[in-house]
Design an enzyme around this catalytic site. Structure first.
Site, PDB file in Angstrom:
ATOM      1  N   GLY A 269      31.408  27.967  34.495  1.00  0.00           N
ATOM      2  CA  GLY A 269      30.048  27.607  34.112  1.00  0.00           C
ATOM      3  C   GLY A 269      28.990  28.580  34.576  1.00  0.00           C
TER       4      GLY A 269
ATOM      5  N   GLY B 279      21.110  32.435  28.689  1.00  0.00           N
ATOM      6  CA  GLY B 279      22.378  32.998  28.246  1.00  0.00           C
ATOM      7  C   GLY B 279      22.533  34.372  28.865  1.00  0.00           C
TER       8      GLY B 279
ATOM      9  CD  GLN C 227      34.245  41.923  -1.337  1.00  0.00           C
ATOM     10  OE1 GLN C 227      33.756  41.035  -0.637  1.00  0.00           O
ATOM     11  NE2 GLN C 227      33.823  42.186  -2.550  1.00  0.00           N
TER      12      GLN C 227
ATOM     13  CD  GLU D 146      34.341  36.404  28.639  1.00  0.00           C
ATOM     14  OE1 GLU D 146      34.429  37.430  29.336  1.00  0.00           O
ATOM     15  OE2 GLU D 146      35.289  35.627  28.445  1.00  0.00           O
TER      16      GLU D 146
ATOM     17  CB  THR E  74      24.989  39.403  22.509  1.00  0.00           C
ATOM     18  OG1 THR E  74      24.036  40.158  23.278  1.00  0.00           O
ATOM     19  CG2 THR E  74      24.707  37.916  22.653  1.00  0.00           C
ATOM     20  CB  SER E  75      27.032  43.360  19.818  1.00  0.00           C
ATOM     21  OG  SER E  75      28.296  42.903  19.366  1.00  0.00           O
TER      22      SER E  75
END
Length: 379
Positions: A124, A131, A336, A363, A365-366
């Site tokens: 946690g 975030g 696609q 874990e 973000t980009s």
């Protein structure tokens, strides 16, 4: 660098492929549609040693390194990203935190149960409004005699309801103080500790994501992980290793999408020939294969550095960033290639398409990975 598969990796690959084919593949669609977290499957994975891959033998684990770990997660995720995510969170975050920072008594008490699957682990850190900005966390822990009293809620927690034991980060000092956060081990059943809302997600639906709620939850002093105030620093080190697991998860999803698209392109005929014969499709497959191998090499580089005990903040961030983005591109191209069929649940690529997106978010973000990478290269 030689990343040719070792005998251990091949053994694990064969075992996991067989397990995934028999135990996971027949249930993937049902678990996804029903949002069922397969606890019994996790227990069986524990029996196979997949929930304690990195845990030394002396604590009941498999005693392997990161090469074997990456192999195991990739092969599970090739069939179901959600199961791969749960495996990654259990191993790298909860179990990994106790393994890396727990004292001997804590390791002996919790690691055997986590490695065997008797306990499912949760971790946690994230909250509703914190975030990426974890130092603004609102969950607090206050000392009261020989106990700490935890209050607040954690969000987006893998196994937040079903986890038997959780490592919880709580603020014990001033806001924005990187040494004002402490890690605690909290067992399910502790008064004041409960699961909250379960998230209704786009993908990874068989991996439980939920709130953890703390209301005057009393935790004994012996459940503090490491030193008081070291929680945030610990968490950042845990995430370095955790990012390797998300890279492995991403690679598995990408490979699953690629395998399905390649096979379909050989079978599907248009204008009198398999669509794989058309350059437009063949080039898509070539791009997918090249990007997957590049991401895998970055991931194995980070795993190699982790095995040798080297600092690999930049390398794990690069691996996680590249692999997660590649996973989304591969899944998109797979849909696609399948055309209209790719948009249906009759074929597996729509699930890879939904599952992959979490890898670019969880874990870190980009965008956060880019910040980490930029910070490291500009030192």
């Amino acid at each position: 660098m030689n990343f040719e598969m070792t005998e251990n990796q091949r053994m694990i690959q064969d075992m996991v492929q067989d397990f995934a084919e028999k135990e996971i593949k027949p249930n993937v669609l049902k678990w996804d549609e029903d949002q069922t977290f397969p606890v019994d499957l996790m227990k069986r994975m524990g029996e196979l040693g997949l929930l304690g891959v990195l845990v030394p033998n002396e604590y009941g684990g498999s005693g392997f390194g990161y090469f074997e770990y990456v192999t195991a997660i990739s092969e599970i995720s090739r069939v179901c990203g959600a199961v791969g995510l749960s495996m990654a969170a259990h191993n790298s975050l909860c179990t990994g935190h106790i393994l890396q920072f727990g004292n001997e008594e804590q390791k002996k008490k919790y690691l055997p149960k986590l490695a065997s699957g008797e306990y499912i682990g949760a971790w946690g850190l994230t909250e509703a409004n914190t975030g990426s900005d974890a130092m603004r966390m609102k969950v607090t822990a206050k000392k009261d005699g020989n106990e700490w009293v935890i209050n607040g809620a954690k969000n987006w927690i893998t196994h937040g309801i079903s986890g038997d034991v959780a490592v919880v980060l709580a603020r014990t000092g001033d806001l924005l103080d990187s040494h004002g956060i402490t890690a605690f081990i909290v067992e399910r059943g502790t008064p004041g500790f409960s699961g909250g809302k379960k998230e209704n997600k786009l993908g990874m639906r068989a991996s439980e994501t939920a709130e953890m709620i703390f209301e005057d939850c009393r935790v004994p002093e012996e459940n503090v992980l490491g030193e008081v105030g070291d929680g945030f620093v610990q968490a950042m080190k845990v995430l370095d290793g955790g990012r390797i697991s998300i890279a492995a998860l991403s690679i598995g999803i990408a490979k699953g999408a690629f395998d399905a698209a390649k096979q379909y392109s050989k079978e599907r005929e248009q204008f009198g020939q398999p669509i794989s014969k058309f350059q437009a499709i063949a080039f898509k497959l070539a791009d997918m294969a090249s990007e997957i191998e590049a991401a895998e090499l970055l991931t194995m580089q980070a795993a190699d550095m982790k095995n040798r005990g080297e600092r690999m903040t930049k390398e794990s961030a690069m691996a996680k960033y590249m692999a997660s983005e590649v996973s989304c591109r591969a899944a998109n191209e797979a849909v696609q290639i399948f055309g209209g069929y790719g948009y249906t649940k009759e074929y597996p690529v729509e699930k890879f398409y939904r599952d992959c997106k979490l890898c670019t978010i969880g874990e870190g973000t980009s965008e956060i990975q880019k910040l980490v990478i930029a910070r490291e290269i500009l030192k």
